[in-house]
Design a protein around this motif. Structure first.
Motif, mmCIF file in Angstrom:
data_model
loop_
_atom_site.group_PDB
_atom_site.id
_atom_site.type_symbol
_atom_site.label_atom_id
_atom_site.label_comp_id
_atom_site.label_asym_id
_atom_site.label_seq_id
_atom_site.Cartn_x
_atom_site.Cartn_y
_atom_site.Cartn_z
ATOM 1 N N ARG A 219 72.387 -37.400 16.085
ATOM 2 C CA ARG A 219 73.662 -37.130 16.226
ATOM 3 C C ARG A 219 74.628 -36.464 14.825
ATOM 4 N NH1 ARG A 219 73.642 -41.878 18.422
ATOM 5 N NH2 ARG A 219 75.359 -42.915 16.967
ATOM 6 N N MET A 220 75.128 -35.403 14.747
ATOM 7 C CA MET A 220 75.620 -34.863 13.378
ATOM 8 C C MET A 220 76.915 -34.295 13.776
ATOM 9 S SD MET A 220 72.204 -32.682 11.696
ATOM 10 C CE MET A 220 71.502 -32.137 13.249
ATOM 11 N N LEU A 221 77.806 -34.233 12.736
ATOM 12 C CA LEU A 221 79.031 -33.552 12.824
ATOM 13 C C LEU A 221 79.216 -32.377 11.975
ATOM 14 C CD1 LEU A 221 82.192 -34.148 13.727
ATOM 15 C CD2 LEU A 221 82.532 -35.055 11.592
ATOM 16 N N SER A 222 79.430 -31.156 12.576
ATOM 17 C CA SER A 222 79.417 -30.077 11.977
ATOM 18 C C SER A 222 80.539 -29.770 11.056
ATOM 19 C CB SER A 222 78.815 -28.896 12.794
ATOM 20 O OG SER A 222 78.709 -27.604 12.164
ATOM 21 N N TYR A 223 80.868 -29.667 10.023
ATOM 22 C CA TYR A 223 82.370 -29.284 9.483
ATOM 23 C C TYR A 223 82.179 -28.722 8.323
ATOM 24 C CZ TYR A 223 81.027 -32.717 5.975
ATOM 25 O OH TYR A 223 80.566 -33.729 4.917
ATOM 26 N N LEU A 224 80.948 -28.835 7.418
ATOM 27 C CA LEU A 224 81.044 -27.943 6.294
ATOM 28 C C LEU A 224 80.767 -26.611 6.710
ATOM 29 C CD1 LEU A 224 78.551 -29.955 4.170
ATOM 30 C CD2 LEU A 224 80.735 -29.999 3.759
ATOM 31 N N LEU A 226 79.891 -23.136 8.144
ATOM 32 C CA LEU A 226 78.464 -22.688 8.766
ATOM 33 C C LEU A 226 78.112 -21.375 8.256
ATOM 34 C CD1 LEU A 226 78.862 -23.665 12.687
ATOM 35 C CD2 LEU A 226 76.798 -24.138 11.153
ATOM 36 N N ALA A 227 79.158 -20.749 7.462
ATOM 37 C CA ALA A 227 78.848 -19.516 6.792
ATOM 38 C C ALA A 227 78.018 -19.705 5.426
ATOM 39 C CB ALA A 227 79.985 -18.716 6.324
ATOM 40 N N HIS A 228 77.812 -21.103 5.203
ATOM 41 C CA HIS A 228 77.128 -21.439 3.881
ATOM 42 C C HIS A 228 75.711 -22.086 4.325
ATOM 43 C CE1 HIS A 228 76.031 -23.884 0.477
ATOM 44 N NE2 HIS A 228 76.700 -22.989 -0.100
ATOM 45 N N SER A 229 74.775 -21.629 3.673
ATOM 46 C CA SER A 229 73.334 -21.818 3.857
ATOM 47 C C SER A 229 73.150 -23.460 4.106
ATOM 48 C CB SER A 229 72.555 -21.349 2.483
ATOM 49 O OG SER A 229 71.121 -21.891 2.639
ATOM 50 N N PHE A 230 73.668 -24.456 3.311
ATOM 51 C CA PHE A 230 73.561 -25.846 3.594
ATOM 52 C C PHE A 230 73.552 -26.191 5.208
ATOM 53 C CE2 PHE A 230 75.091 -30.203 2.198
ATOM 54 C CZ PHE A 230 73.843 -30.824 2.329
ATOM 55 N N GLU A 231 74.857 -25.668 5.491
ATOM 56 C CA GLU A 231 75.317 -26.352 7.035
ATOM 57 C C GLU A 231 74.616 -25.455 8.132
ATOM 58 O OE1 GLU A 231 77.931 -28.661 9.561
ATOM 59 O OE2 GLU A 231 77.430 -28.894 7.658
ATOM 60 N N ARG A 232 74.178 -24.309 7.514
ATOM 61 C CA ARG A 232 73.532 -23.071 8.506
ATOM 62 C C ARG A 232 72.059 -23.647 8.778
ATOM 63 N NH1 ARG A 232 75.315 -18.140 8.454
ATOM 64 N NH2 ARG A 232 74.641 -16.780 10.271
ATOM 65 N N SER A 233 71.433 -24.417 7.785
ATOM 66 C CA SER A 233 69.907 -24.773 7.791
ATOM 67 C C SER A 233 70.024 -25.992 8.255
ATOM 68 C CB SER A 233 69.366 -24.525 6.427
ATOM 69 O OG SER A 233 69.262 -23.122 6.044
ATOM 70 N N TRP A 234 70.646 -26.802 7.799
ATOM 71 C CA TRP A 234 70.548 -28.570 7.711
ATOM 72 C C TRP A 234 71.040 -28.930 9.259
ATOM 73 C CZ3 TRP A 234 67.711 -32.273 5.174
ATOM 74 C CH2 TRP A 234 66.863 -31.859 4.123
ATOM 75 N N VAL A 235 72.034 -28.270 9.585
ATOM 76 C CA VAL A 235 72.839 -28.616 10.930
ATOM 77 C C VAL A 235 72.509 -27.672 11.864
ATOM 78 C CG1 VAL A 235 74.824 -29.156 11.959
ATOM 79 C CG2 VAL A 235 74.577 -29.886 9.704
ATOM 80 N N GLU A 236 72.805 -26.318 11.874
ATOM 81 C CA GLU A 236 72.568 -25.591 13.046
ATOM 82 C C GLU A 236 71.296 -25.149 12.923
ATOM 83 O OE1 GLU A 236 74.031 -21.280 14.897
ATOM 84 O OE2 GLU A 236 73.836 -21.385 12.617
ATOM 85 N N ALA A 237 70.496 -24.846 12.360
ATOM 86 C CA ALA A 237 68.796 -24.186 12.511
ATOM 87 C C ALA A 237 68.064 -25.417 12.749
ATOM 88 C CB ALA A 237 68.437 -23.429 11.191
ATOM 89 N N ALA A 238 68.523 -26.514 12.222
ATOM 90 C CA ALA A 238 67.438 -27.759 12.355
ATOM 91 C C ALA A 238 67.448 -28.284 13.972
ATOM 92 C CB ALA A 238 67.681 -28.888 11.359
ATOM 93 N N SER A 239 68.953 -28.389 14.360
ATOM 94 C CA SER A 239 69.118 -28.562 15.614
ATOM 95 C C SER A 239 68.597 -27.817 16.711
ATOM 96 C CB SER A 239 70.606 -28.877 15.818
ATOM 97 O OG SER A 239 71.451 -27.874 15.821
ATOM 98 N N LEU A 240 68.737 -26.565 16.322
ATOM 99 C CA LEU A 240 68.213 -25.429 17.346
ATOM 100 C C LEU A 240 66.638 -25.605 17.175
ATOM 101 C CD1 LEU A 240 70.137 -22.184 16.397
ATOM 102 C CD2 LEU A 240 70.459 -23.381 18.366
ATOM 103 N N TRP A 241 66.074 -26.002 16.373
ATOM 104 C CA TRP A 241 64.651 -26.034 16.205
ATOM 105 C C TRP A 241 64.203 -27.622 17.004
ATOM 106 C CZ3 TRP A 241 60.927 -22.753 14.432
ATOM 107 C CH2 TRP A 241 59.587 -23.405 14.642
ATOM 108 N N ASP A 242 64.985 -28.697 16.448
ATOM 109 C CA ASP A 242 64.503 -30.038 17.057
ATOM 110 C C ASP A 242 64.793 -30.102 18.745
ATOM 111 O OD1 ASP A 242 64.101 -32.911 16.336
ATOM 112 O OD2 ASP A 242 65.933 -32.954 17.270
ATOM 113 N N GLY A 243 65.909 -29.587 19.208
ATOM 114 C CA GLY A 243 66.162 -29.712 20.560
ATOM 115 C C GLY A 243 66.515 -30.977 20.997
ATOM 116 N N HIS A 244 66.688 -32.221 20.186
ATOM 117 C CA HIS A 244 66.987 -33.495 20.718
ATOM 118 C C HIS A 244 68.070 -33.996 19.779
ATOM 119 C CE1 HIS A 244 63.154 -34.086 23.135
ATOM 120 N NE2 HIS A 244 62.823 -33.176 21.995
#
Length: 566
Positions: A219-224, A226-244
């Motif tokens: 479970r993650m809270l997305s608040y930084l 998303l236009a920034h690489s840190f949130e885009r990779s560590w929250v969005e992209a990683a969750s799209l990959w993981d699927g769980h």
């Protein structure tokens, strides 16, 4: 990273993974969006992809060329994820704009990227930003967007049939242009391929899953931003990959604590300024000395620590991370004393924030960890950190000369950061090459390590060390938010004065003679994104701040005071 043989089986890409999740668990909740009044809407994988496929079909119906740039101007929300997937499914490239940017920067990014369409989402300053949208540019409004005359997401998806099949993107196609936040000038468009963002997502998801544990809902809270690489990779992209993993979104600054407590994240990533603000919020309720004493009492200390973390909404966190800028070592130790496993990492937009990370086996305050799988690192003869990452960018959009200058002949990216490496691979950042400055003593001063020492003080929110050409360096200090409204109290002001004098003396004792600070200047107006002194990711805009105070420097240096109220 993967040990697949590329000659026999190409590495999967992020869109392949997303479509697999849609097929294998369409009923699993993926995104949770607050809609006001304590109400939320959950979106399953099936619903997310249904929405994205419908919007992808609409984008294709407009006749945009493959690879056309489609922009998003929005705070974090579920429809940001859906729009990005729609852009990818349709065959296009995402351009995300920081939701706090000025109209001037919005216009620059839209025109420089040659955006074909703009999604407008949650925004606080849309009336001012509206002037930056070129006339005639097609726009679509997200459900949580301000009132506009634009066609809406809901209306379009209601009337459009979903795109069918398994649309595919090649590894060398551009997935996104990430425009840097412009701390040193005009934003640059970093080109990220599907291969690069996929390798970042794969590596980060694997790293996170090891830390959180197999079978545990991430479970993650997305608040930084998303236009920034840190949130885009560590929250969005990683969750799209993981699927769980399940992603929760913050409704507003006012509801942030409730949003955190709703999410009860198992993984929480933040930036140094927010980690400092969390700590200062704790200190506003309990003086540091009292908390320190309680934490030292067996049994009671553990109970107090748990209560503090629960109050912050971080009691379920298995792993916490910090990136984007250096984190004071003392702050890391403070959180770990509370029982929070806080680890620092290091990355940049140009490698999709996939570079270095601390972990249970390799962690020491003051160091940013070891290279993540597949990452190569070395130091130039001048001490600059050079990185070659499997998630590396393709260069800068429309800037071939800058691209050529930013990489070594053997393909390593010139980070602009100075560092030191231990034999075990642990990396310490010692400052930015471009931030070094010379005082009149003729020696270079690295401001970042000194700023870290200042920022560790409970009364300090942010600091900046400068002094180009001066006899001695100086420090600008922004006081903690809880203190600022009460500075009219003479007793409190005297306490602050005394604390700053002691801080100055203590920091100077740890510095070489040529690094020592002549004075601390207490800044009256706090630096913010709104007044242009911080980037959208809350890094200080050093040149702007230095230029703003330059007219007052001579007067400050002429004073005999060691603490000056600016």
């Amino acid at each position: 990273m993967s040990d697949r043989n590329p000659q026999t089986a190409p590495d999967p890409l992020i869109l392949d993974r997303v479509l697999d999740h849609e097929a294998s668990h369409p009923q699993r909740v993926f995104l949770t969006q607050p809609i006001g009044g304590g109400q939320v809407v959950d979106y399953t994988w099936g619903q997310v992809l249904d929405q994205s496929r419908r919007m992808a079909a609409h984008l294709q119906s407009r006749g945009f060329a493959r690879g056309a740039r489609i922009a998003i101007l929005s705070k974090n929300c579920a429809h940001f994820f859906m729009a990005e997937l729609a852009i990818w499914l349709g065959g296009y490239t995402t351009v995300a704009i920081f939701p706090t940017e000025s109209a001037e920067t919005v216009r620059f990014v839209l025109e420089h990227s040659e955006a074909s369409l703009l999604f407008v989402g949650k925004l606080d300053t849309w009336p001012q930003q509206r002037a930056g949208v070129p006339a005639g540019l097609p726009c679509i409004a997200f459900p949580l967007a301000p009132n506009t005359e634009f066609d809406t997401w809901d209306a379009i998806t209601a009337r459009t049939a979903p795109l069918q099949g398994r649309p595919a993107r090649a590894a060398d196609e551009l997935a996104m242009l990430i425009y840097t936040s412009g701390s040193t000038g005009q934003p640059k468009g970093v080109m990220t391929s599907f291969g690069a963002i996929s390798r970042a997502a794969e590596g980060i998801a694997s790293d996170v899953r090891k830390r959180v544990g197999e079978g545990v809902e991430g479970r993650m809270l997305s608040y930084l931003p998303l236009a920034h690489s840190f949130e885009r990779s560590w929250v969005e992209a990683a969750s799209l990959w993981d699927g769980h993993s399940r992603i929760f979104f913050a409704e507003s600054l006012d509801t942030f604590l409730q949003d955190l407590q709703r999410a009860r994240p198992t993984l929480f990533v933040s930036v140094p300024r927010l980690w400092l603000k969390f700590q200062q919020g704790v200190f506003a309720k309990m003086p540091p000395a009292k908390l320190d004493k309680l934490l030292g009492i067996p049994i009671i200390g553990r109970l107090v620590a748990r209560k503090v973390l629960k109050g912050l909404g971080l009691d379920a966190v298995k792993q916490a991370g910090s990136g984007s800028a250096p984190l004071p070592p003392e702050l890391i130790r403070w959180y770990r004393r509370l029982g929070l496993k806080l680890f620092e990492g290091y990355g940049m937009t140009e490698d999709n924030s996939y570079s270095h990370s601390s972990n249970e086996q390799a962690s020491e305050p003051g160091y940013v960890g070891v290279p993540m799988p597949g990452v190569q690192v070395k130091l130039s003869p001048e001490g600059e950190i050079l990185i070659k990452s499997p998630a590396q960018c393709s260069g800068y959009f429309k800037q071939p000369e800058l691209t050529a200058a930013s990489f070594t002949e053997d393909g390593f990216f010139r980070t602009g950061d100075r560092g030191e490496r231990r034999a075990d691979g642990m990396l310490k950042i010692t400052g930015r090459t471009k931030e070094l400055f010379k005082t009149a003593k003729g020696k270079y001063v690295a401001p970042a390590p000194i700023e870290n020492r200042l920022n560790a003080h409970a009364m300090v929110e942010l600091s900046l060390v400068s002094g180009v050409g001066q006899a001695e360096a100086y420090a600008l200090v922004v006081l903690a938010e809880a203190l600022r409204p009460r500075l009219g109290d003479a007793a409190l002001r005297a306490d602050v004065q005394r604390e700053m004098e002691q801080l100055l003396a203590g920091v100077n004792r740890e510095l070489a003679d040529y690094e020592r600070l002549r004075m601390i200047v207490v800044v009256r107006e706090p630096w913010s994104i709104e007044n242009g002194m911080l980037t959208p990711t809350m890094k200080i805009r050093r040149a702007r701040i230095e230029a703003a105070v330059e007219p007052q420097l001579d007067g400050w240096y002429a004073s005999s005071a060691s603490v000056v109220w600016g």
